[in-house]
Design an enzyme around this catalytic site. Structure first.
Site, PDB file in Angstrom:
ATOM      1  N   SER A 115       0.848  -1.192   0.000  1.00 33.26           N
ATOM      2  CA  SER A 115       0.000   0.000   0.000  1.00 33.26           C
ATOM      3  C   SER A 115       0.882   1.240   0.000  1.00 33.26           C
ATOM      4  CB  SER A 115      -0.888   0.016   1.248  1.00 33.26           C
ATOM      5  OG  SER A 115      -1.429   1.318   1.404  1.00 33.26           O
TER       6      SER A 115
ATOM      7  N   HIS B 289      -1.117  -1.212  -4.475  1.00 36.14           N
ATOM      8  CA  HIS B 289      -2.392  -0.960  -3.802  1.00 36.14           C
ATOM      9  C   HIS B 289      -2.540   0.533  -3.505  1.00 36.14           C
ATOM     10  CE1 HIS B 289      -5.805  -2.274  -1.280  1.00 36.14           C
ATOM     11  NE2 HIS B 289      -5.426  -1.335  -0.427  1.00 36.14           N
TER      12      HIS B 289
ATOM     13  N   ASP C 153      -4.958   3.427  -1.864  1.00 36.43           N
ATOM     14  CA  ASP C 153      -6.063   3.665  -0.929  1.00 36.43           C
ATOM     15  C   ASP C 153      -6.677   5.039  -1.178  1.00 36.43           C
ATOM     16  OD1 ASP C 153      -6.080   1.293   0.773  1.00 36.43           O
ATOM     17  OD2 ASP C 153      -4.042   1.903   1.290  1.00 36.43           O
TER      18      ASP C 153
ATOM     19  N   MET D 175      -9.439   7.620  -0.109  1.00 33.48           N
ATOM     20  CA  MET D 175     -10.337   7.942   1.018  1.00 33.48           C
ATOM     21  C   MET D 175     -10.914   9.344   0.815  1.00 33.48           C
ATOM     22  SD  MET D 175      -7.962   6.623   4.152  1.00 33.48           S
ATOM     23  CE  MET D 175      -6.948   5.136   4.005  1.00 33.48           C
TER      24      MET D 175
ATOM     25  N   HIS E 255      -8.425   0.676  -4.070  1.00 36.16           N
ATOM     26  CA  HIS E 255      -9.320   0.371  -2.949  1.00 36.16           C
ATOM     27  C   HIS E 255     -10.080   1.643  -2.603  1.00 36.16           C
ATOM     28  CE1 HIS E 255      -9.448  -0.709   1.665  1.00 36.16           C
ATOM     29  NE2 HIS E 255     -10.653  -0.621   1.137  1.00 36.16           N
TER      30      HIS E 255
ATOM     31  N   MET F 263     -12.506   3.866  -0.542  1.00 34.55           N
ATOM     32  CA  MET F 263     -13.133   4.014   0.779  1.00 34.55           C
ATOM     33  C   MET F 263     -13.865   5.349   0.741  1.00 34.55           C
ATOM     34  SD  MET F 263      -9.904   2.624   2.984  1.00 34.55           S
ATOM     35  CE  MET F 263      -8.813   2.775   1.564  1.00 34.55           C
TER      36      MET F 263
ATOM     37  N   MET G 269     -11.063  -6.574   5.106  1.00 40.20           N
ATOM     38  CA  MET G 269     -10.301  -5.649   5.951  1.00 40.20           C
ATOM     39  C   MET G 269      -9.939  -6.344   7.264  1.00 40.20           C
ATOM     40  SD  MET G 269      -9.956  -2.985   4.159  1.00 40.20           S
ATOM     41  CE  MET G 269      -9.001  -2.115   5.393  1.00 40.20           C
TER      42      MET G 269
ATOM     43  N   ASP H 221      -6.268  -6.911   3.961  1.00 43.05           N
ATOM     44  CA  ASP H 221      -5.691  -5.565   4.043  1.00 43.05           C
ATOM     45  C   ASP H 221      -5.707  -5.054   5.483  1.00 43.05           C
ATOM     46  OD1 ASP H 221      -4.925  -2.940   3.653  1.00 43.05           O
ATOM     47  OD2 ASP H 221      -6.589  -2.431   2.311  1.00 43.05           O
TER      48      ASP H 221
HETATM   49  C1  DX5 Z   1      -6.317   1.107   5.531  1.00 42.61           C
HETATM   50  C2  DX5 Z   1      -5.789   0.781   4.169  1.00 42.61           C
HETATM   51  C3  DX5 Z   1      -4.616  -0.126   4.117  1.00 42.61           C
HETATM   52  C4  DX5 Z   1      -3.404   0.330   4.872  1.00 42.61           C
HETATM   53  C5  DX5 Z   1      -2.554  -0.863   5.159  1.00 42.61           C
HETATM   54  O1  DX5 Z   1      -7.520   1.758   5.397  1.00 42.61           O
HETATM   55  O2  DX5 Z   1      -6.813   0.182   3.395  1.00 42.61           O
HETATM   56  O3  DX5 Z   1      -4.289  -0.446   2.765  1.00 42.61           O
HETATM   57  O4  DX5 Z   1      -2.676   1.301   4.211  1.00 42.61           O
HETATM   58  O5  DX5 Z   1      -1.483  -0.441   5.934  1.00 42.61           O
HETATM   59  P1  DX5 Z   1      -0.776  -1.372   7.020  1.00 42.61           P
HETATM   60  O6  DX5 Z   1      -0.189  -2.539   6.265  1.00 42.61           O
HETATM   61  O7  DX5 Z   1       0.246  -0.475   7.602  1.00 42.61           O
HETATM   62  O8  DX5 Z   1      -1.831  -1.807   7.990  1.00 42.61           O
HETATM   63 ZN    ZN Z   2      -6.344  -0.637   1.340  1.00 48.24          ZN
END
Ligand code: DX5
Ligand code: ZN
Length: 213
Positions: free
Chosen positions: A6, A31, A33, A35, A64, A66, A135, A173
């Site tokens: 990520s 990956h 993220d 948000m 991903h 969110m 998750m 994840d």
């Molecule tokens: C959290 C994200 C993850 C996160 C994972 O909302 O979806 O992808 O960045 O990070 P680690 O591996 O540090 O938990």
């Molecule tokens: Zn993620």
């Protein structure tokens, strides 16, 4: 085991460098993220920054979402041609329609489940998706502690997948490291996402990725 680092844990001041490092380090997917500050209490990156990520990446993007308005965000990111776009089932009134839309854009659709959501919630969608993302932390931030109940959930999901759609992959994840990855593999997980473990590993990114593999 496939590994999808990520980039949330990357140094955003050197984003291209940090994307190149995971690709050269042997990752399978990048990956990303996304948000929106509404579905989760954090705000990350939009298509302008992700297009810079896509330019630097030599591996496919795994986006991903969110966010609250999934369909709008699918339109924003589709031109970047990611391999996967995943959306949260908790936030989608018409998941079947959205899956069809993602596929019609030439992208593999995936569904994400928060830690509390049972795999049965997506039983009648399983035949239509290429991946389910479980998750193992509450979405919003990197560096959180792994929630172990996801292992039982992955096993239940794997049994459902074997009956309904054996080609569907399971991705996990949050809080993944070289200790819990073995149990995840035994539970039937195909892909692990890892942010802090990969980017903050004392022996470097390539070593972290090979430890997970
Ligand atoms: C959290 C994200 C993850 C996160 C994972 O909302 O979806 O992808 O960045 O990070 P680690 O591996 O540090 O938990
Ligand atoms: Zn993620």
């Amino acid at each position: 085991m496939q590994v999808a680092p990520s980039i949330l844990s990357a140094d955003f001041g050197h984003l291209a460098r940090d994307v190149e490092a995971i690709c050269e380090g042997g990752c399978d997917l990048v990956h990303v993220d996304v948000m929106d500050g509404h579905f989760v209490p954090n705000l990350t990156i939009g298509p302008v920054v992700v297009s810079a990520v896509a330019k630097a990446a030599t591996k496919p993007l795994d986006i991903h979402l969110m966010v609250e308005n999934n369909s709008f965000f699918v339109d924003l990111f589709a031109p970047l041609k990611p391999r996967y776009i995943s959306f949260h089932i908790e936030e989608e009134k018409h998941p079947h329609r959205l899956i069809q839309k993602i596929r019609s854009l030439g992208i593999k659709p995936a569904i994400t489940l928060n830690p509390h959501t049972p795999p049965e919630a997506i039983e009648f969608l399983l035949e239509d998706v290429d991946m389910v993302l479980l998750m193992s932390v509450n979405p919003g931030f990197g560096g959180q502690k792994f929630i172990p109940s996801v292992i039982a959930k992955a096993k239940r999901l794997k049994a459902m997948i074997e009956k309904i759609n054996p080609d569907c992959l399971i991705e996990i994840d949050g809080g993944v490291n070289d200790e819990n990855v073995k149990e995840l593999e035994a539970a039937g997980v195909d892909i692990v996402v890892a942010g802090s473990f990969v980017y903050k590993h004392p022996e470097g990114i390539a070593k972290a990725i090979s430890a997970l593999k």
